[in-house]
Design a protein around this motif. Structure first.
Motif, mmCIF file in Angstrom:
data_model
loop_
_atom_site.group_PDB
_atom_site.id
_atom_site.type_symbol
_atom_site.label_atom_id
_atom_site.label_comp_id
_atom_site.label_asym_id
_atom_site.label_seq_id
_atom_site.Cartn_x
_atom_site.Cartn_y
_atom_site.Cartn_z
ATOM 1 N N HIS A 32 28.781 -27.234 32.305
ATOM 2 C CA HIS A 32 27.913 -28.403 32.324
ATOM 3 C C HIS A 32 28.417 -29.431 31.323
ATOM 4 O O HIS A 32 28.924 -29.059 30.255
ATOM 5 C CB HIS A 32 26.487 -28.054 31.866
ATOM 6 C CG HIS A 32 25.670 -27.291 32.838
ATOM 7 N ND1 HIS A 32 24.875 -27.906 33.784
ATOM 8 C CD2 HIS A 32 25.502 -25.960 32.999
ATOM 9 C CE1 HIS A 32 24.245 -26.964 34.482
ATOM 10 N NE2 HIS A 32 24.612 -25.780 34.030
ATOM 11 N N SER A 33 28.231 -30.690 31.635
ATOM 12 C CA SER A 33 28.179 -31.723 30.615
ATOM 13 C C SER A 33 26.716 -31.835 30.222
ATOM 14 O O SER A 33 25.903 -32.370 30.975
ATOM 15 C CB SER A 33 28.690 -33.071 31.153
ATOM 16 O OG SER A 33 28.365 -34.103 30.248
ATOM 17 N N THR A 34 26.371 -31.320 29.050
ATOM 18 C CA THR A 34 24.967 -31.357 28.625
ATOM 19 C C THR A 34 24.545 -32.767 28.221
ATOM 20 O O THR A 34 23.360 -33.006 27.957
ATOM 21 C CB THR A 34 24.720 -30.390 27.452
ATOM 22 O OG1 THR A 34 25.567 -30.751 26.350
ATOM 23 C CG2 THR A 34 25.011 -28.954 27.857
ATOM 24 N N SER A 35 25.516 -33.700 28.174
ATOM 25 C CA SER A 35 25.216 -35.098 27.836
ATOM 26 C C SER A 35 24.323 -35.764 28.877
ATOM 27 O O SER A 35 23.714 -36.794 28.602
ATOM 28 C CB SER A 35 26.514 -35.901 27.725
ATOM 29 O OG SER A 35 27.510 -35.182 27.053
ATOM 30 N N LYS A 36 24.277 -35.183 30.060
ATOM 31 C CA LYS A 36 23.520 -35.794 31.156
ATOM 32 C C LYS A 36 22.070 -35.303 31.127
ATOM 33 O O LYS A 36 21.361 -35.523 30.178
ATOM 34 C CB LYS A 36 24.192 -35.474 32.489
ATOM 35 C CG LYS A 36 25.703 -35.715 32.529
ATOM 36 C CD LYS A 36 26.088 -37.156 32.312
ATOM 37 C CE LYS A 36 27.573 -37.416 32.628
ATOM 38 N NZ LYS A 36 28.534 -36.612 31.864
ATOM 39 N N TYR A 37 21.655 -34.579 32.167
ATOM 40 C CA TYR A 37 20.245 -34.217 32.314
ATOM 41 C C TYR A 37 19.766 -33.210 31.279
ATOM 42 O O TYR A 37 18.608 -33.233 30.875
ATOM 43 C CB TYR A 37 19.984 -33.689 33.724
ATOM 44 C CG TYR A 37 20.347 -34.681 34.792
ATOM 45 C CD1 TYR A 37 19.669 -35.900 34.888
ATOM 46 C CD2 TYR A 37 21.388 -34.436 35.681
ATOM 47 C CE1 TYR A 37 20.012 -36.825 35.851
ATOM 48 C CE2 TYR A 37 21.733 -35.356 36.649
ATOM 49 C CZ TYR A 37 21.051 -36.546 36.730
ATOM 50 O OH TYR A 37 21.400 -37.455 37.688
ATOM 51 N N MET A 38 20.626 -32.299 30.845
ATOM 52 C CA MET A 38 20.189 -31.292 29.883
ATOM 53 C C MET A 38 19.775 -31.913 28.557
ATOM 54 O O MET A 38 18.871 -31.414 27.890
ATOM 55 C CB MET A 38 21.291 -30.257 29.654
ATOM 56 C CG MET A 38 21.307 -29.167 30.692
ATOM 57 S SD MET A 38 22.305 -27.792 30.136
ATOM 58 C CE MET A 38 22.075 -26.670 31.508
ATOM 59 N N ASP A 39 20.443 -32.983 28.168
ATOM 60 C CA ASP A 39 20.109 -33.657 26.908
ATOM 61 C C ASP A 39 18.750 -34.339 27.009
ATOM 62 O O ASP A 39 18.005 -34.409 26.039
ATOM 63 C CB ASP A 39 21.200 -34.683 26.571
ATOM 64 C CG ASP A 39 20.910 -35.447 25.309
ATOM 65 O OD1 ASP A 39 20.440 -34.828 24.344
ATOM 66 O OD2 ASP A 39 21.145 -36.661 25.282
ATOM 67 N N GLY A 40 18.442 -34.860 28.179
ATOM 68 C CA GLY A 40 17.132 -35.468 28.378
ATOM 69 C C GLY A 40 17.075 -36.938 28.052
ATOM 70 O O GLY A 40 16.411 -37.706 28.738
ATOM 71 N N HIS A 41 17.780 -37.350 26.993
ATOM 72 C CA HIS A 41 17.761 -38.762 26.616
ATOM 73 C C HIS A 41 19.172 -39.336 26.471
ATOM 74 O O HIS A 41 19.354 -40.455 26.033
ATOM 75 C CB HIS A 41 16.964 -38.970 25.328
ATOM 76 C CG HIS A 41 17.140 -37.849 24.339
ATOM 77 N ND1 HIS A 41 18.317 -37.601 23.690
ATOM 78 C CD2 HIS A 41 16.275 -36.887 23.932
ATOM 79 C CE1 HIS A 41 18.173 -36.543 22.894
ATOM 80 N NE2 HIS A 41 16.945 -36.086 23.024
ATOM 81 N N VAL A 42 20.182 -38.553 26.791
ATOM 82 C CA VAL A 42 21.572 -38.999 26.914
ATOM 83 C C VAL A 42 22.069 -39.664 25.626
ATOM 84 O O VAL A 42 22.710 -40.702 25.658
ATOM 85 C CB VAL A 42 21.747 -39.944 28.126
ATOM 86 C CG1 VAL A 42 23.217 -40.022 28.542
ATOM 87 C CG2 VAL A 42 20.934 -39.468 29.319
ATOM 88 N N VAL A 43 21.769 -39.064 24.489
ATOM 89 C CA VAL A 43 22.301 -39.588 23.231
ATOM 90 C C VAL A 43 23.196 -38.576 22.518
ATOM 91 O O VAL A 43 23.865 -38.918 21.551
ATOM 92 C CB VAL A 43 21.170 -40.016 22.267
ATOM 93 C CG1 VAL A 43 20.363 -41.143 22.868
ATOM 94 C CG2 VAL A 43 20.277 -38.852 21.898
ATOM 95 N N GLN A 44 23.226 -37.334 23.001
ATOM 96 C CA GLN A 44 24.015 -36.289 22.349
ATOM 97 C C GLN A 44 25.074 -35.778 23.317
ATOM 98 O O GLN A 44 24.750 -35.193 24.345
ATOM 99 C CB GLN A 44 23.111 -35.127 21.916
ATOM 100 C CG GLN A 44 23.850 -34.006 21.209
ATOM 101 C CD GLN A 44 24.464 -34.462 19.914
ATOM 102 O OE1 GLN A 44 23.781 -35.007 19.061
ATOM 103 N NE2 GLN A 44 25.758 -34.266 19.755
ATOM 104 N N VAL A 45 26.336 -36.023 23.003
ATOM 105 C CA VAL A 45 27.424 -35.538 23.854
ATOM 106 C C VAL A 45 27.605 -34.039 23.637
ATOM 107 O O VAL A 45 27.556 -33.554 22.508
ATOM 108 C CB VAL A 45 28.740 -36.276 23.535
ATOM 109 C CG1 VAL A 45 29.899 -35.720 24.368
ATOM 110 C CG2 VAL A 45 28.580 -37.768 23.791
ATOM 111 N N GLY A 46 27.797 -33.313 24.722
ATOM 112 C CA GLY A 46 28.006 -31.875 24.607
ATOM 113 C C GLY A 46 28.364 -31.251 25.934
ATOM 114 O O GLY A 46 28.334 -31.908 26.984
#
Length: 205
Positions: free
Chosen positions: A141-155
């Motif tokens: 996953h790119s957690t930067s997208k939906y998993m982050d929720g607010h798209v401010v943390q790249v991961g």
């Protein structure tokens, strides 16, 4: 790490590894089983950054990506395999085209050649699709997208299903002693967790 356990649980896997970005997760998922002289197969309908990673960056490292149309017949995709092919890659929902991958078809093909299926599940998330239920072996996953929720943390994250047999003779890096880590054999020592433990102990370290 709590977030790794939570994501593994969401996907139905036995372990996961968080990375600094989605591209880092994809890169490590490939480098964990491919070396110079190896190849892997990818659907053409994937994120542009992943295409560049596969077609150009990994090529410089001596790893060949063989692209196939995900809507091609099983016979056509089977014909793309080489003796040195170590994995198959695709996206549940392609970024940004939103084409849908037939995960069961790709899993069937990959397993017929005794290699794992790696699925990028970024756009679908484990809430809408759980690729392990359809035969995938590794999820990224790119957690930067939906998993982050607010798209401010790249991961990013890699999730291990624990279902693939790494002792089938095609993956000596997982079965033979690793001189970079005290001569350990990951499959002998860690069993079903061998893939994700090797990623953490050898590549991330």
């Amino acid at each position: 790490m709590a977030v790794e356990k939570k994501i593994a649980d969401l996907e139905g896997g036995i372990g996961s590894l968080c990375t600094t970005s989605g591209q880092a997760a994809i890169l490590l998922s490939i480098l964990n089983i491919c070396s110079a002289g190896d190849s892997f197969i990818s659907a053409t309908q994937i994120y542009g950054g992943s295409i560049n990673l596969f077609a150009f960056t990994l090529k410089k490292l001596g790893i060949e990506c063989i692209f196939v149309d995900q809507n091609a017949s099983e016979e056509e995709i089977n014909s793309a395999f080489k003796k040195n092919t170590k994995a198959v890659f695709g996206e549940t929902l392609a970024n940004p085209a939103l084409t849908v991958l037939d995960i069961e078809k790709f899993a069937r093909i990959a397993h017929a050649h005794q290699v794992p299926l790696i699925i990028d599940n970024t756009f679908a998330t484990p809430i809408l699709c759980k690729p392990f239920l359809y035969g995938a072996d590794i999820i990224v996953h790119s957690t930067s997208k939906y998993m982050d929720g607010h798209v401010v943390q790249v991961g990013g994250v890699i999730v291990n299903s624990g279902n693939f047999d790494w002792t089938n003779g095609k993956f000596p890096d997982l079965t033979e002693p690793d001189e970079s880590y005290h001569g350990i054999s990951y499959t002998e020592t860690y069993g079903k967790s061998a893939y994700i433990v090797k990623t953490r102990m050898q590549l991330k370290r």
